[in-house]
Design a protein around this motif. Structure first.
Motif, PDB file in Angstrom:
ATOM      1  N   SER A 139       0.825  -1.207   0.000  1.00  0.00           N
ATOM      2  CA  SER A 139       0.000   0.000   0.000  1.00  0.00           C
ATOM      3  C   SER A 139       0.864   1.264   0.000  1.00  0.00           C
ATOM      4  O   SER A 139       2.098   1.191   0.001  1.00  0.00           O
ATOM      5  N   TYR A 140       0.206   2.394   0.068  1.00  0.00           N
ATOM      6  CA  TYR A 140       0.895   3.685   0.069  1.00  0.00           C
ATOM      7  C   TYR A 140       0.042   4.679   0.862  1.00  0.00           C
ATOM      8  O   TYR A 140      -1.148   4.457   1.132  1.00  0.00           O
ATOM      9  N   PHE A 162      -3.397   4.690   5.018  1.00  0.00           N
ATOM     10  CA  PHE A 162      -2.923   3.810   3.950  1.00  0.00           C
ATOM     11  C   PHE A 162      -4.137   3.358   3.127  1.00  0.00           C
ATOM     12  O   PHE A 162      -5.203   3.040   3.687  1.00  0.00           O
ATOM     13  N   VAL A 264       8.714   3.599   2.677  1.00  0.00           N
ATOM     14  CA  VAL A 264       7.355   4.153   2.575  1.00  0.00           C
ATOM     15  C   VAL A 264       7.360   5.255   1.529  1.00  0.00           C
ATOM     16  O   VAL A 264       8.205   6.162   1.597  1.00  0.00           O
TER      17      VAL A 264
END
Length: 264
Positions: A139-140, A162, A264
């Protein structure tokens, strides 16, 4: 009438003449070997006795020598046997000592190997427990830390969001212990973990919770599913990093994850 003594063989020899004759006769007999012949049995007997005596002495001496030799041989054999027994005893003791030393070394080596394996296992466990990862795989961040807006009562975002569709697996970012698992007001269904380094992480807006308070979790272990519970506009995961379990002790979650090696 007068008689006259006749001369010749009828005259008795005087003592001296007899003695002389006897001596002469003895000499004659000796010279002719008569006495030697007559005396030979006695002399032979004496000689035989002497020879027998000498033979007996020789036999006794020979037996004595034989006995002494046998005693010497027996003593030598006993000495050799004692030396052999002592040598065998020493060799057996040496073998036993060598075996004991080999066993001691083998045991020490086995212990060393066990300790090495245990150290490696502990190091691996520390490494595993010390690793961190994204709470939602792949995810981001959709909303950053300290973003402002009316959506937050404090006026700013205390964590990051997220991207996660409802029902997406949410995992522990690192190893820790569950200190809160349940309804969290505006956070909806939430989980708070006390991490092994003494920090805390929070997971909010979950559709379901899969752990309970007091439970230990490992990095990457699923703890719940993402959702849209609480104060939200849509499904996502709200993630916070804190210095304590309480609201208001937050710190930058992205910097926190990066400090622990998470991209991240």
């Amino acid at each position: 009438m007068a008689f006259t003594r006749a001369t010749g063989k009828h005259r008795a020899p005087n003592r001296i003449t007899c003695k002389g004759a006897s001596a002469a006769g003895f000499a004659t007999l000796t010279a002719t070997g008569v006495i030697g012949s007559l005396a030979s049995p006695a002399l032979a007997a004496d000689s035989g006795t002497e020879a027998a005596t000498h033979a007996g002495l020789t036999q006794v001496i020979a037996i004595g020598d034989a006995v002494a030799g046998a005693v010497d041989d027996q003593a030598e054999a006993q000495r050799h046997a004692a030396e052999k027994a002592e040598r065998l005893k020493a060799e057996a003791a040496a073998r036993a000592a060598a075996k004991a030393e080999a066993e001691r070394k083998a045991e020490a080596r086995a212990k060393e190997l066990r300790e090495e394996r245990e150290r490696a296992a502990r190091a691996e466990e520390r490494k595993r427990l010390g690793t961190f990862q994204l709470p939602v795989a792949g995810s981001y961040v959709t909303t950053g830390y300290h973003s402002g807006g009316s959506l937050w009562s404090s006026g700013s975002h205390s964590g990051v969001d997220f991207r996660a569709a409802s029902g997406t697996s949410v995992v522990a970012a690192g190893a820790g212990t569950v200190v809160e698992a349940g309804w969290g007001g505006s956070y909806g269904n939430n989980i708070v973990l006390r991490m092994t380094d003494g920090t805390y992480t929070q997971y909010g807006h979950l559709s379901s919770i899969g752990v309970s308070v007091g439970q230990s979790v490992t990095p990457g272990q699923q703890i719940g599913l993402s959702g849209a519970t609480g104060n939200v506009t849509g499904p996502h995961l709200h993630f916070e990093a804190r210095t304590s379990a309480d609201y208001g002790s937050d710190m930058d979650p992205v910097a926190y994850l990066r400090t622990h090696g998470v991209a991240v």
